[in-house]
Design a protein around this motif. Structure first.
Motif, PDB file in Angstrom:
ATOM      1  N   SER A   1       0.841   5.239  -4.478  1.00 27.57           N
ATOM      2  CA  SER A   1       0.337   3.935  -4.035  1.00 27.57           C
ATOM      3  C   SER A   1      -0.844   3.468  -4.878  1.00 27.57           C
ATOM      4  O   SER A   1      -1.158   2.281  -4.900  1.00 27.57           O
TER       5      SER A   1
ATOM      6  N   ASN B   1      -6.145  -1.285  -2.114  1.00 28.19           N
ATOM      7  CA  ASN B   1      -5.776  -0.155  -1.269  1.00 28.19           C
ATOM      8  C   ASN B   1      -6.972   0.752  -0.999  1.00 28.19           C
ATOM      9  O   ASN B   1      -7.171   1.237   0.115  1.00 28.19           O
TER      10      ASN B   1
ATOM     11  N   TYR C   1       5.445   8.033   2.900  1.00 24.47           N
ATOM     12  CA  TYR C   1       4.986   7.398   1.657  1.00 24.47           C
ATOM     13  C   TYR C   1       4.175   8.397   0.846  1.00 24.47           C
ATOM     14  O   TYR C   1       3.673   9.402   1.370  1.00 24.47           O
TER      15      TYR C   1
ATOM     16  N   ASN D   1       0.806  -1.228   0.000  1.00 29.17           N
ATOM     17  CA  ASN D   1       0.000   0.000   0.000  1.00 29.17           C
ATOM     18  C   ASN D   1       0.831   1.265   0.000  1.00 29.17           C
ATOM     19  O   ASN D   1       0.391   2.298  -0.498  1.00 29.17           O
ATOM     20  N   TYR D   2       1.997   1.223   0.591  1.00 32.89           N
ATOM     21  CA  TYR D   2       2.713   2.455   0.903  1.00 32.89           C
ATOM     22  C   TYR D   2       3.940   2.593   0.014  1.00 32.89           C
ATOM     23  O   TYR D   2       5.009   2.069   0.309  1.00 32.89           O
ATOM     24  N   LYS D   3       3.766   3.300  -1.108  1.00 33.29           N
ATOM     25  CA  LYS D   3       4.845   3.496  -2.068  1.00 33.29           C
ATOM     26  C   LYS D   3       5.745   4.649  -1.626  1.00 33.29           C
ATOM     27  O   LYS D   3       5.270   5.729  -1.259  1.00 33.29           O
TER      28      LYS D   3
ATOM     29  N   ASN E   1       0.957   0.956  -9.237  1.00 36.44           N
ATOM     30  CA  ASN E   1       0.556  -0.328  -8.701  1.00 36.44           C
ATOM     31  C   ASN E   1      -0.244  -1.052  -9.773  1.00 36.44           C
ATOM     32  O   ASN E   1      -0.708  -0.437 -10.736  1.00 36.44           O
TER      33      ASN E   1
END
Length: 776
Positions: free
Chosen positions: A436, A448, A431, A420-422, A440
């Motif tokens: 996110s 998410n 993040y 979830n946390y880019k 993805n």
């Protein structure tokens, strides 16, 4: 020489384009000015067959023969079947249903695994470059990978199987309604659908693999139902029982349901999708068989996903059979929540109808590019790919970094894996919420958005930007030459504005923002697809949250009701736009003011029960009719009477065998001994006897052939004074290709004309009677 099969002798260009009848006196231009212009307008003249748009190509189409042909050969074949043969037939039906489920489940698993690993490699490569502050190289790698995958998908569609482009659901829906368009279920289409869908989804396009999976399941069913292949020596004598359109229709219905089950991992939803949206005819036996097929798909996927949990499938295997598990959220709601749900339903209906309107306009614009040739199709795909890459990589720069939540059990930001946390460009322990969603896979982005428990995971601004981007990227992406489904883009956009509404309500609502995202997805799906029962079950199977059933039902009903007041569902629009002559379950109101004889015309081409070979040969040569009335006259009957209807395909087989006589006598018993019923069965795609295969000399032209053994002696007939609305309902409900119109009074020829699918199309009727004002 018109009436026998008007679907094969008139012109229908892109469904709503210029229509020209030989006896109407109305030109293409005059009629085109009267009716709204369709998808393609230029250089569409074809005087032999009704045509439609298949993969941006203009192709002739045929209707399917779902009617049981009751002739002497058929009756003899049925009487000669032993109990063991009937048992084998039933067992084979269930075996083919099993094989369809196995094949579709394996393809669905392969698609998911390939997309996860291809997209995962691309995203991890981009992320690693960004961690080293190589932002330009990261964009080059991201856009470059997307471009290579997009070109691969476009090249497959443009050069190998144009019919594989798009969703495929409209084509499957039309096939199950009785329309057979060129190559829509061919093996080449299956191949391109599988790999084109993988490349297209992995390329980062805002498309889904759900629509293509429905088409893939139908193609697998069609391939298994061909009755074997003589070319590759894969025939089996028992498979001859499936060489008819009725049994193939049942198998393809099972395939369509299996496709939904494989895409969403929703077996019950797959059955209901086939019942509500795809199939035009349904019965209890088909319900059992379809349910069995989707159950097989569910078992196959469950087993393979468990195998992947050990890390044997790369990045694939997360989520189990339930793709988006949101049942951890508290599901209690008050009156205020119901008002919020009603509001979501209204918004979903408005946005959904607007979405369908824009999709219609974009498809018409893209047709101008696509009709220029395969190279222009690929060029359009390249343009959309670059635009999508720029949005996905560029828009996250507008978002601020968010500190990682302190209570998280997983690492934040996620590095070297999906999550979830880019990190994107953020410092440690921060993040980028927009990254996110954009950087993805579509499945992870939906997961998410549906996540529960953390209402501050995404900014309001982030959700608004993501919704606008996905909404319009989904519109401009649908229609390019890649296999593309609409479900995932719609779920993405709907869940983003649903979560946005949930965050705005905040403390006023007892519902979690993840549940609001689910309801937003449901509202947008209802507004675009216009389905209710199947969507409700699919969403509940997806999310494993049965407690949301009343709210999902409510939001779907409201969004569909609101959207129906503006336009039709997206698949109905595309069927009409492509020119596929789809028969609705209801008749148009203006049909009540016309009778059957108002839309039939002559002169008819009819044959005697014992006809001269030359007459049949020339009739087949100068027409494309698929059905010819057979009339018995003295000395074979006391007065002219309608013997029945003979099919073009059966005449070709009979003429090719050259069982002729020099005298005009009945030889029915000899014909029954010479032929078997399966000699006249429908061959596989493009494998039947063609007119060009006939080799008849001058002497044989003067000989005679008895048509009684191959004539359907019980064709469906209506009296000429029956209302056209009543005839249309009969035609559709029974699944006919030809409907004979007989005179009401005596002393006239025994048949007035033949109604075909084309005769019930609005463009045909309004061409004959331009003063009629159709209801909007």
């Amino acid at each position: 020489m018109e009436e026998n099969s008007r679907e094969d002798n008139d012109i229908v260009i892109e469904g709503m384009m210029g229509y020209e009848r030989k006896d109407s006196g109305m030109s293409v231009d005059e009629y085109g000015a009267m009716i709204k212009e369709p998808l393609l307008v230029k250089n569409r003249i074809n005087t032999t067959s009704q045509i439609a748009i298949v993969g941006a190509n203009v192709c002739p189409i045929e209707s399917l023969d779902y009617e049981i042909i009751e002739n002497e050969l058929f009756k003899q074949d049925w009487r000669s079947r032993k109990k063991s043969e009937i048992f084998h037939y039933v067992v084979l039906k269930w075996t083919l249903a099993l094989l369809i489920g196995l094949g579709t489940g394996l393809v669905g698993f392969f698609n998911n695994m390939a997309v996860e690993n291809l997209a995962g490699f691309k995203l991890l490569l981009t992320n690693n470059l960004m961690l080293k502050d190589k932002y330009f190289q990261g964009f080059a790698a991201y856009a470059g990978c997307n471009l290579v995958l997009a070109i691969a998908a476009a090249a497959l569609c443009a050069y190998i199987a144009p019919a594989a482009a798009g969703s495929g659901i409209p084509e499957v829906k039309a096939y199950l309604n009785g329309v057979d368009a060129h190559s829509i279920l061919a093996p080449s289409t299956l191949f391109v659908k599988i790999f084109g869908s993988i490349f297209g989804v992995a390329a980062g396009f805002v498309v889904g693999k759900e629509g293509p999976m429905v088409h893939t399941g139908a193609c697998i069913a069609n391939l298994l139902g061909q009755g074997g292949s003589r070319k590759y020596h894969l025939t089996w004598r028992w498979l001859r029982y499936f060489k008819n359109d009725r049994d193939r229709r049942d198998l393809i219905t099972c395939g369509a349901a299996a496709g939904v089950a494989a895409a969403f991992r929703a077996p019950v939803g797959g059955v209901l999708f086939a019942l509500e949206e795809a199939a035009s005819w349904w019965r209890s036996a088909l319900l059992w068989r379809t349910f069995f097929t989707t159950a097989v798909v569910a078992v196959v996927l469950r087993g393979l996903i468990e195998f992947c949990r050990g890390g044997n499938c790369g990045l694939f295997g997360e989520g189990g059979l339930i793709m988006f598990d949101v049942n951890s959220a508290k599901t209690t709601y008050s009156t205020a929540d119901l008002l919020a749900v009603i509001f979501l339903g209204v918004i979903g209906g408005i946005l959904g109808s607007l979405y369908n309107y824009f999709v219609d306009k974009v498809l018409r614009a893209y047709s101008i590019v696509n009709e220029r040739g395969p190279a222009f199709k690929v060029l359009l795909v390249i343009t959309i790919s670059l635009l999508t890459s720029c949005c996905s990589y560029g828009l996250p720069w507008l978002s601020k970094c968010i500190p990682c939540p302190a209570y998280l059990e997983e690492r934040c930001p996620t590095i070297g894996r999906s999550g979830n946390y880019k990190n994107f460009q953020c410092p440690p322990n921060h993040y980028n919420d927009l990254a996110s969603l954009f950087l993805n896979t579509n499945d992870d982005a939906i997961r998410n958005l549906l996540s529960s428990g953390n209402s501050k995971e995404f900014h309001l601004y982030t959700l608004l930007v993501f919704f606008v981007a996905i909404y319009f990227l989904g519109i401009i992406t649908y229609g390019i030459a890649v296999p593309s489904g609409l479900f995932i883009p719609v779920i993405l956009a709907g869940s983003s504005y649903g979560r946005l509404v949930g965050m705005l309500l905040g403390s006023l609502s007892d519902l979690d923002v993840g549940l609001f995202a689910l309801l937003g997805a449901a509202s947008f799906l209802g507004g675009t697809m216009r389905m209710t029962v199947s969507l409700c079950v699919i969403l509940l199977e997806l999310t494993n949250d049965l407690l949301m059933l009343p709210l999902v039902m409510l939001v779907l009903l409201i969004s569909k009701t609101v959207a129906d007041s503006f336009n039709h569902g997206v698949y109905d629009q595309i069927v009409k736009m492509k020119g596929l002559p789809y028969m609705e379950a209801h008749a148009e109101p203006y049909m009540r003011h016309l009778v059957a004889s108002d839309v039939v015309s002559g002169p008819l081409i009819t044959f005697s029960g014992v006809e001269k070979v030359g007459n049949i040969y020339h009739a087949l040569k100068i027409t494309r009719h698929n059905g010819f009335p057979v009339i018995d006259e003295p000395p074979f009957s006391e007065a002219p009477e309608l013997c029945g209807l003979v099919l073009r395909s059966h005449l070709l087989v009979l003429l090719k065998a050259k069982r002729f006589t020099k005298q005009r006598v009945m030889t029915g018993s000899d014909t029954v001994r010479m032929f078997k019923a399966h000699d006249f069965a429908k061959a596989g795609s493009g494998k039947g006897v063609k007119f060009e295969d006939l080799d008849i000399n001058e002497g044989e032209m003067e000989m005679f052939v008895d048509l009684h053994p191959i004539t359907n002696t019980s064709p469906y007939t209506v009296v000429e004074t029956m209302s056209l609305a009543k005839a249309a309902v009969l035609f559709r409900e029974v699944g006919l290709r030809h409907l004979c119109v007989v005179p009401k009074t005596t002393g006239r020829p025994p048949i007035v004309g033949i109604l075909t699918r084309h005769d019930f199309m609005p463009e045909h009727i309004l061409g004959l009677y331009p003063h009629i004002k159709p209801h909007k």
